[in-house]
Design a protein around this motif. Structure first.
Motif, PDB file in Angstrom:
ATOM      1  N   GLY A 135       0.815  -1.209   0.000  1.00 48.82           N
ATOM      2  CA  GLY A 135       0.000   0.000   0.000  1.00 48.82           C
ATOM      3  C   GLY A 135       0.847   1.255   0.000  1.00 48.82           C
ATOM      4  O   GLY A 135       1.973   1.275  -0.503  1.00 48.82           O
ATOM      5  N   SER A 136       0.320   2.309   0.581  1.00 53.83           N
ATOM      6  CA  SER A 136       1.000   3.598   0.575  1.00 53.83           C
ATOM      7  C   SER A 136       1.613   3.921   1.937  1.00 53.83           C
ATOM      8  O   SER A 136       2.063   5.047   2.154  1.00 53.83           O
ATOM      9  N   ASP A 137       1.604   2.935   2.862  1.00 52.90           N
ATOM     10  CA  ASP A 137       2.155   3.159   4.197  1.00 52.90           C
ATOM     11  C   ASP A 137       3.342   2.234   4.439  1.00 52.90           C
ATOM     12  O   ASP A 137       3.178   1.060   4.787  1.00 52.90           O
ATOM     13  N   PRO A 138       4.567   2.737   4.231  1.00 50.37           N
ATOM     14  CA  PRO A 138       5.749   1.897   4.424  1.00 50.37           C
ATOM     15  C   PRO A 138       6.321   1.989   5.841  1.00 50.37           C
ATOM     16  O   PRO A 138       7.385   1.429   6.108  1.00 50.37           O
ATOM     17  N   THR A 139       5.645   2.693   6.740  1.00 45.73           N
ATOM     18  CA  THR A 139       6.226   2.978   8.056  1.00 45.73           C
ATOM     19  C   THR A 139       6.413   1.736   8.918  1.00 45.73           C
ATOM     20  O   THR A 139       7.302   1.694   9.761  1.00 45.73           O
ATOM     21  N   SER A 140       5.590   0.723   8.725  1.00 43.47           N
ATOM     22  CA  SER A 140       5.671  -0.456   9.594  1.00 43.47           C
ATOM     23  C   SER A 140       6.935  -1.270   9.353  1.00 43.47           C
ATOM     24  O   SER A 140       7.394  -1.993  10.236  1.00 43.47           O
ATOM     25  N   LYS A 141       7.513  -1.164   8.160  1.00 40.67           N
ATOM     26  CA  LYS A 141       8.715  -1.930   7.843  1.00 40.67           C
ATOM     27  C   LYS A 141       9.930  -1.052   7.574  1.00 40.67           C
ATOM     28  O   LYS A 141      11.026  -1.553   7.355  1.00 40.67           O
ATOM     29  N   GLY A 142       9.740   0.257   7.590  1.00 37.59           N
ATOM     30  CA  GLY A 142      10.853   1.138   7.277  1.00 37.59           C
ATOM     31  C   GLY A 142      11.072   1.230   5.783  1.00 37.59           C
ATOM     32  O   GLY A 142      10.522   0.431   5.010  1.00 37.59           O
ATOM     33  N   TYR A 143      11.893   2.159   5.363  1.00 35.10           N
ATOM     34  CA  TYR A 143      12.082   2.349   3.920  1.00 35.10           C
ATOM     35  C   TYR A 143      13.308   3.201   3.621  1.00 35.10           C
ATOM     36  O   TYR A 143      13.820   3.919   4.485  1.00 35.10           O
ATOM     37  N   GLN A 144      13.776   3.062   2.399  1.00 32.91           N
ATOM     38  CA  GLN A 144      14.804   3.963   1.886  1.00 32.91           C
ATOM     39  C   GLN A 144      14.116   5.271   1.508  1.00 32.91           C
ATOM     40  O   GLN A 144      13.030   5.266   0.918  1.00 32.91           O
ATOM     41  N   LEU A 145      14.745   6.367   1.828  1.00 36.44           N
ATOM     42  CA  LEU A 145      14.149   7.678   1.578  1.00 36.44           C
ATOM     43  C   LEU A 145      15.050   8.526   0.696  1.00 36.44           C
ATOM     44  O   LEU A 145      16.245   8.656   0.955  1.00 36.44           O
ATOM     45  N   LEU A 146      14.467   9.088  -0.336  1.00 36.63           N
ATOM     46  CA  LEU A 146      15.141  10.081  -1.174  1.00 36.63           C
ATOM     47  C   LEU A 146      14.550  11.443  -0.846  1.00 36.63           C
ATOM     48  O   LEU A 146      13.336  11.607  -0.787  1.00 36.63           O
ATOM     49  N   VAL A 147      15.410  12.410  -0.597  1.00 39.54           N
ATOM     50  CA  VAL A 147      14.963  13.766  -0.261  1.00 39.54           C
ATOM     51  C   VAL A 147      15.507  14.744  -1.294  1.00 39.54           C
ATOM     52  O   VAL A 147      16.711  14.774  -1.566  1.00 39.54           O
ATOM     53  N   ARG A 148      14.601  15.521  -1.862  1.00 43.52           N
ATOM     54  CA  ARG A 148      14.988  16.612  -2.777  1.00 43.52           C
ATOM     55  C   ARG A 148      14.435  17.916  -2.215  1.00 43.52           C
ATOM     56  O   ARG A 148      13.261  17.983  -1.865  1.00 43.52           O
ATOM     57  N   VAL A 149      15.269  18.915  -2.133  1.00 41.38           N
ATOM     58  CA  VAL A 149      14.851  20.214  -1.603  1.00 41.38           C
ATOM     59  C   VAL A 149      14.865  21.239  -2.742  1.00 41.38           C
ATOM     60  O   VAL A 149      15.909  21.481  -3.352  1.00 41.38           O
ATOM     61  N   TYR A 150      13.691  21.812  -2.998  1.00 46.73           N
ATOM     62  CA  TYR A 150      13.543  22.827  -4.037  1.00 46.73           C
ATOM     63  C   TYR A 150      13.310  24.194  -3.401  1.00 46.73           C
ATOM     64  O   TYR A 150      12.801  24.297  -2.283  1.00 46.73           O
ATOM     65  N   VAL A 185      19.337  20.725  -3.047  1.00 50.28           N
ATOM     66  CA  VAL A 185      20.018  19.637  -2.337  1.00 50.28           C
ATOM     67  C   VAL A 185      19.273  18.339  -2.607  1.00 50.28           C
ATOM     68  O   VAL A 185      18.042  18.334  -2.692  1.00 50.28           O
ATOM     69  N   GLU A 186      20.021  17.252  -2.744  1.00 48.81           N
ATOM     70  CA  GLU A 186      19.425  15.925  -2.895  1.00 48.81           C
ATOM     71  C   GLU A 186      20.223  14.943  -2.051  1.00 48.81           C
ATOM     72  O   GLU A 186      21.455  14.926  -2.119  1.00 48.81           O
ATOM     73  N   MET A 187      19.530  14.166  -1.221  1.00 50.50           N
ATOM     74  CA  MET A 187      20.213  13.185  -0.377  1.00 50.50           C
ATOM     75  C   MET A 187      19.306  11.992  -0.143  1.00 50.50           C
ATOM     76  O   MET A 187      18.106  12.043  -0.430  1.00 50.50           O
ATOM     77  N   SER A 188      19.885  10.923   0.385  1.00 55.70           N
ATOM     78  CA  SER A 188      19.099   9.731   0.706  1.00 55.70           C
ATOM     79  C   SER A 188      19.504   9.196   2.069  1.00 55.70           C
ATOM     80  O   SER A 188      20.625   9.429   2.542  1.00 55.70           O
ATOM     81  N   THR A 189      18.586   8.485   2.710  1.00 52.81           N
ATOM     82  CA  THR A 189      18.834   7.934   4.038  1.00 52.81           C
ATOM     83  C   THR A 189      17.880   6.783   4.285  1.00 52.81           C
ATOM     84  O   THR A 189      17.096   6.415   3.403  1.00 52.81           O
ATOM     85  N   GLU A 190      17.934   6.205   5.482  1.00 49.47           N
ATOM     86  CA  GLU A 190      17.048   5.107   5.883  1.00 49.47           C
ATOM     87  C   GLU A 190      16.109   5.607   6.971  1.00 49.47           C
ATOM     88  O   GLU A 190      16.531   6.272   7.917  1.00 49.47           O
ATOM     89  N   ILE A 191      14.835   5.290   6.851  1.00 47.98           N
ATOM     90  CA  ILE A 191      13.853   5.579   7.893  1.00 47.98           C
ATOM     91  C   ILE A 191      13.480   4.259   8.549  1.00 47.98           C
ATOM     92  O   ILE A 191      12.964   3.355   7.879  1.00 47.98           O
ATOM     93  N   PRO A 192      13.741   4.100   9.833  1.00 49.49           N
ATOM     94  CA  PRO A 192      13.464   2.817  10.497  1.00 49.49           C
ATOM     95  C   PRO A 192      11.972   2.591  10.680  1.00 49.49           C
ATOM     96  O   PRO A 192      11.176   3.545  10.638  1.00 49.49           O
ATOM     97  N   PRO A 193      11.570   1.346  10.902  1.00 42.47           N
ATOM     98  CA  PRO A 193      10.143   1.061  11.121  1.00 42.47           C
ATOM     99  C   PRO A 193       9.674   1.654  12.435  1.00 42.47           C
ATOM    100  O   PRO A 193      10.443   1.804  13.388  1.00 42.47           O
ATOM    101  N   THR A 194       8.390   1.971  12.504  1.00 41.00           N
ATOM    102  CA  THR A 194       7.836   2.556  13.717  1.00 41.00           C
ATOM    103  C   THR A 194       7.475   1.498  14.741  1.00 41.00           C
ATOM    104  O   THR A 194       7.466   1.762  15.937  1.00 41.00           O
ATOM    105  N   GLY A 195       7.184   0.296  14.283  1.00 39.77           N
ATOM    106  CA  GLY A 195       6.821  -0.789  15.202  1.00 39.77           C
ATOM    107  C   GLY A 195       7.993  -1.733  15.407  1.00 39.77           C
ATOM    108  O   GLY A 195       9.149  -1.314  15.479  1.00 39.77           O
ATOM    109  N   ALA A 196       7.697  -3.031  15.505  1.00 39.79           N
ATOM    110  CA  ALA A 196       8.745  -4.036  15.646  1.00 39.79           C
ATOM    111  C   ALA A 196       9.606  -4.056  14.391  1.00 39.79           C
ATOM    112  O   ALA A 196       9.104  -3.995  13.278  1.00 39.79           O
ATOM    113  N   ALA A 197      10.902  -4.090  14.598  1.00 37.98           N
ATOM    114  CA  ALA A 197      11.821  -4.016  13.462  1.00 37.98           C
ATOM    115  C   ALA A 197      11.681  -5.228  12.549  1.00 37.98           C
ATOM    116  O   ALA A 197      11.562  -6.357  13.013  1.00 37.98           O
ATOM    117  N   SER A 198      11.683  -4.974  11.265  1.00 42.13           N
ATOM    118  CA  SER A 198      11.643  -6.053  10.277  1.00 42.13           C
ATOM    119  C   SER A 198      13.065  -6.232   9.758  1.00 42.13           C
ATOM    120  O   SER A 198      13.488  -5.596   8.798  1.00 42.13           O
TER     121      SER A 198
END
Length: 209
Positions: A135-150, A185-198
């Motif tokens: 779905g559209s909610d990746p918070t339960s498992k964490g995700y790779q994040l791309l950040v672009r600042v305009y 600026v453009e950067m990437s990082t990891e966002i950890p899961p909010t619940g039990a770690a996967s």
């Protein structure tokens, strides 16, 4: 009038003529020097402006990342990261205003805090990638994040954003006052899961392709 007085007057007249010529020469020399220095001064000012903008954009990116990690920005909240194409985080689509998170740097609340006419505010785009997420909610498992600042004025009428993957990255040196059509600026990082770690999901994301 004696001959001696005539010679003195003639000498004074010649001295006056030389003074005018010397003044003109001095003015020409100063003008040439100013013409030579002006581009360097303009380049220096533009570089300082872009360096300061890059510094503020980096702060905006960190603010956005912290808000995601603490849960201040959740799915359904404007500015939450959009899904990136499968296996291609850098290929995330060019954002619209609705896809971005406003970071108000000048305290002006007009236009939701990031008016398109502002040269100080930023809009941050996030894109997430995790093949295990559903779905559209990746918070339960964490995700790779791309950040672009305009820049906020990147979304002004008549401005068409370039696809960041195909465009050259902006540099502090030689970029003048910057390009509104590309991220500051453009950067990437990891966002950890909010619940039990996967852990399997994290391991798969950190593996080299």
């Amino acid at each position: 009038m004696t001959k001696r007085q005539q010679q003195q007057n003639l000498s004074q007249s010649r001295d006056g003529g030389y003074t005018i010529i010397e003044s003109l020469v001095a003015m020409i020399v100063v003008s040439v020097l100013m013409i030579a220095i002006a581009p360097v001064m303009a380049f220096s000012v533009a570089t300082r402006v872009q360096a300061r903008r890059t510094e503020l954009a980096t702060q905006a990116a960190r603010t956005y990342i912290d808000a995601l990690r603490t849960g201040a920005i959740k799915p359904g909240v404007p500015g939450f990261p959009i899904p990136a194409p499968a296996g291609d985080l850098a290929g995330a689509a060019v954002p619209t205003v609705a896809d971005t998170y406003c970071v108000d740097m000048d305290g002006d609340t007009a236009g939701g805090g990031c008016a398109p006419s502002s040269t100080k505010d930023f809009r941050v785009q996030g894109a997430w990638l995790n093949k295990d997420a559903t779905g559209s909610d990746p918070t339960s498992k964490g995700y790779q994040l791309l950040v672009r600042v305009y820049r906020a004025d990147s979304f002004a009428s008549g401005v068409t954003l370039k696809a960041p993957k195909a465009a050259k990255k902006q540099s502090v040196v030689g970029s003048g006052l910057g390009d509104r059509t590309m991220p500051v600026v453009e950067m990437s990082t990891e966002i950890p899961p909010t619940g039990a770690a996967s852990y399997n999901s994290i391991s798969d994301r950190l593996k080299k392709p």
